[in-house]
Design a protein around this motif. Structure first.
Motif, short mmCIF file in Angstrom:
data_model
loop_
_atom_site.label_atom_id
_atom_site.label_comp_id
_atom_site.label_asym_id
_atom_site.label_seq_id
_atom_site.Cartn_x
_atom_site.Cartn_y
_atom_site.Cartn_z
N PRO A 1 60.07 66.21 23.84
CA PRO A 1 59.29 66.31 22.59
C PRO A 1 60.19 66.17 21.36
CG PRO A 1 58.69 68.06 24.12
CD PRO A 1 59.92 67.41 24.68
N GLU A 2 59.64 65.60 20.31
CA GLU A 2 60.37 65.46 19.06
C GLU A 2 59.94 66.55 18.10
OE1 GLU A 2 60.16 61.60 17.38
OE2 GLU A 2 60.80 60.57 19.21
N PHE A 3 60.91 67.20 17.47
CA PHE A 3 60.63 68.24 16.49
C PHE A 3 61.86 68.42 15.60
CE2 PHE A 3 61.76 70.14 20.61
CZ PHE A 3 62.95 70.78 20.30
N GLU A 4 61.68 69.07 14.48
CA GLU A 4 62.79 69.33 13.57
C GLU A 4 63.70 70.40 14.16
OE1 GLU A 4 61.87 70.13 9.52
OE2 GLU A 4 60.40 68.51 9.38
N GLY A 5 65.01 70.21 13.98
CA GLY A 5 65.97 71.15 14.51
C GLY A 5 66.08 72.41 13.68
N PRO A 6 66.75 73.43 14.23
CA PRO A 6 66.87 74.72 13.56
C PRO A 6 67.66 74.63 12.26
CG PRO A 6 67.47 74.88 15.88
CD PRO A 6 67.36 73.43 15.57
N ASP A 7 67.35 75.55 11.35
CA ASP A 7 68.15 75.75 10.14
C ASP A 7 69.19 76.83 10.39
OD1 ASP A 7 66.57 73.93 8.57
OD2 ASP A 7 65.03 75.48 8.48
N VAL A 8 68.78 77.89 11.10
CA VAL A 8 69.70 78.97 11.47
C VAL A 8 70.46 78.52 12.71
CG1 VAL A 8 69.88 81.36 12.25
CG2 VAL A 8 68.22 80.74 10.48
N ARG A 9 71.78 78.57 12.66
CA ARG A 9 72.60 78.11 13.78
C ARG A 9 73.05 79.29 14.64
NH1 ARG A 9 74.85 73.10 13.18
NH2 ARG A 9 75.24 73.30 15.42
N ALA A 10 73.62 78.96 15.79
CA ALA A 10 74.11 79.96 16.73
C ALA A 10 75.62 79.83 16.91
CB ALA A 10 73.42 79.82 18.08
N VAL A 11 76.25 80.94 17.25
CA VAL A 11 77.63 81.00 17.73
C VAL A 11 77.56 81.65 19.10
CG1 VAL A 11 79.93 81.98 17.38
CG2 VAL A 11 78.60 81.19 15.41
N CYS A 12 78.25 81.10 20.09
CA CYS A 12 78.17 81.63 21.44
C CYS A 12 79.53 82.10 21.94
CB CYS A 12 77.62 80.57 22.40
SG CYS A 12 75.90 80.11 22.05
N VAL A 13 79.55 83.31 22.50
CA VAL A 13 80.73 83.88 23.14
C VAL A 13 80.38 84.06 24.61
CG1 VAL A 13 82.43 85.73 23.13
CG2 VAL A 13 81.23 85.14 21.01
N PRO A 14 80.73 83.09 25.47
CA PRO A 14 80.33 83.18 26.88
C PRO A 14 81.17 84.19 27.66
CG PRO A 14 81.70 81.25 26.53
CD PRO A 14 81.47 81.85 25.17
N THR A 15 80.52 84.91 28.56
CA THR A 15 81.23 85.82 29.46
C THR A 15 81.08 85.41 30.92
OG1 THR A 15 79.33 87.31 29.57
CG2 THR A 15 80.98 87.75 27.86
#
Length: 388
Positions: free
Chosen positions: A139-153
Motif C-alpha cells: 500500500p502507498e501512504f505518507e511516511g512518518p514525521d516522528v522518527r525512531a531510534v533503535c537499540v537492539p538487544t
C-alpha cells in the motif's frame, strides 16, 4: 557480465558502533532537536536492570515517558496501546530498546502517529498482502514525521529494515508494514546492553541473522555486492555466536555478532527476497507463536536441503563460510552446537498442523520467491514434512 541490479537505501542516517546506549541516544536526541523522547523498552530491561533509568537520566527533561508492555510478535492491540501512550506524551522521537518485537512495534508506532491509527481496523489499509496472482501488494501512504531510534538487544536485524511486522490477532497472521521513513533514523549497537538477553534468545536470533545471509546466498535474485556482504555476515556470526555461548561477557564477540546481523540485513534491505525458510518462520511466529529465532533454527537447514537440487552451486559459498562440507549439514552442525531446537516437533508443531501452517505460508510475501518454485499449499506441506 551478470545482469544489472539496483541497491535501495533506507532512511537510516547513523549507526553508533560500540557506543554506550545512554550516551548515543542523548546525542541523537540533540541532533534531531527532540524535546519529547518516548522510550519503548523491554520489560526485563526496564524492571530488572537500571539500563533504562540510565537512558532516561541521560535524556533529562527530554524524557517524555516509557512503555514496556510489548508481547512477542507485536500484536496490533499492543502496538495501538503503545501509540496511544506516545500520542498522549506528545512524542517527537521514539526510542526502542529491546528485541525484534519491540523494534518492529516502535517503527509501526511512528506510522500510527502519522495517520492517527487508534483501532484494530484502522491498521488494515496499511499492511502488505499477497494478491490473487501471488504478487505482493505494498500500500502507498505518507511516511512518518516522528522518527525512531533503535537499540537492539537481539540479533534479528529488524532495526536495519524499513519493513516491520505486527500480528493481526483476529486473522492470526503476522503482516508487514513498510515505508522507507519507518526505518530508524539511527541504530545503536551497544554490546553491553545485550548481556541481559537470555542465552536462548541471543543465540536463536543470531541464527535468524544467519538465515538472512544463507537465503541471500541461495537466491538467484541476489548480486555480487549482496553476496559478498552476506558471506562476511556468515563468517562473523559463525565465530561470534559460539564465543558468546562460551563466555556471555565476551563483549567483542557480541559486537561481532551485532556486526554480522547488520551485514545479514543489508541484502534484505537492498531488495534481495528471502525464501521458504523465512516464509515459514513468519507463519510459525504469527500463527503458532514460535519465537522468531527458533523458527530459523528449525527451518534453515531444511530449506537449504530442499533447495539444493536447484541452487547447489550457490550454496557452496554458504558451506565455505561455515567451515566446509555440505551447506545444510554445516548449518545443522552450527545450530546444534548452540543448543537450539532442530525440528517442528520440538517447537510444538504436529503433523496434523501442517495443512493450516501451509495455508498461512501461502499468504507470505516470500513464499513465491523461493529458489525452488512453490505454487501450492501441497508443495509447502511436502517441504514441511522434511522438518518434522
Amino acid at each position: 557480465m551478470s545482469a544489472g541490479a539496483t541497491y535501495s537505501q533506507t532512511a537510516t542516517e547513523r549507526v553508533f558502533i560500540g557506543r554506550p546506549a545512554a550516551e548515543a541516544i542523548a546525542e541523537e536526541a540533540e541532533t534531531q532537536g527532540a524535546s519529547r523522547v518516548f522510550l519503548m523498552a523491554s520489560r526485563t530491561l526496564n524492571r530488572d536492570t537500571d539500563e533504562i533509568e540510565k537512558i532516561a537520566k541521560a535524556l533529562g527533561k527530554r524524557h517524555a515517558g516509557t512503555y514496556d508492555g510489548m508481547p512477542a510478535h507485536a500484536p496490533r492491540a499492543a502496538v495501538l496501546d503503545a501509540a496511544a501512550q506516545a500520542r498522549a506524551a506528545k512524542a517527537d522521537l521514539i526510542v526502542s530498546i529491546g528485541g525484534g518485537s519491540i523494534t518492529d512495534a516502535a517503527k509501526i508506532v511512528t506510522l500510527c502517529l502519522k495517520h492517527d491509527l487508534k483501532t484494530h481496523d484502522d491498521m488494515e489499509p496499511y499492511h502488505m498482502y499477497v494478491g490473487g496472482d501471488g504478487a505482493v501488494v505494498l500500500p502507498e501512504f505518507e511516511g512518518p514525521d516522528v522518527r525512531a531510534v533503535c537499540v537492539p538487544t537481539t540479533l534479528s536485524g529488524g532495526e536495519f529494515n524499513a519493513l516491520s511486522g505486527a500480528t493481526d490477532e483476529k486473522a492470526k497472521l503476522k503482516q508487514g508494514y513498510q515505508h522507507r521513513l519507518m526505518a530508524p533514523v539511527a541504530v545503536v549497537l551497544d554490546p553491553a546492553m545485550t548481556v541481559y538477553t537470555p542465552e536462548w534468545l541471543w543465540l536463536s536470533t543470531g541464527v535468524r541473522a544467519l538465515d538472512h545471509a544463507m537465503e541471500t546466498l541461495g537466491s538467484f535474485l541476489s548480486n555480487e555486492f549482496c553476496d559478498g556482504v552476506a558471506e562476511n555476515a556468515l563468517r562473523n556470526l559463525a565465530e561470534g555466536l559460539p564465543r558468546a555461548k562460551a563466555d556471555p561477557k565476551d563483549l567483542d564477540g557480541r559486537l561481532k555478532c551485532q556486526i554480522g546481523a547488520w551485514q545479514s540485513m543489508i541484502p534484505v534491505v537492498a531488495g534481495v527476497p528471502m525464501g521458504i525458510s523465512h516464509a515459514t518462520g513468519h507463519a510459525l511466529g504469527g500463527t503458532f507463536d514460535v519465537p522468531h529465532g527458533h523458527t530459523s533454527c528449525v527451518m534453515a537447514p531444511y530449506a537449504l536441503a530442499w533447495n539444493e537440487s536447484v541452487n547447489g552451486e550457490r550454496q557452496k559459498r554458504i558451506a565455505a563460510a561455515l567451515g566446509g562440507g555440505n551447506a545444510s549439514e554445516a548449518a545443522d552442525k552450527l545450530i546444534r552446537g548452540l543448543g537450539m531446537p532442530r525440528s517442528l516437533g520440538e517447537v510444538g508443531v504436529r503433523e496434523s498442523d501442517l495443512p493450516d501452517l501451509a495455508e498461512a505460508i501461502m499468504h507470505d510475501i516470500w513464499t513465491r520467491t523461493n529458489p525452488r518454485p512453490i505454487e501450492t499449499a501441497d508443495d509447502v506441506v511436502s517441504f514441511l514434512k522434511t522438518a518434522l
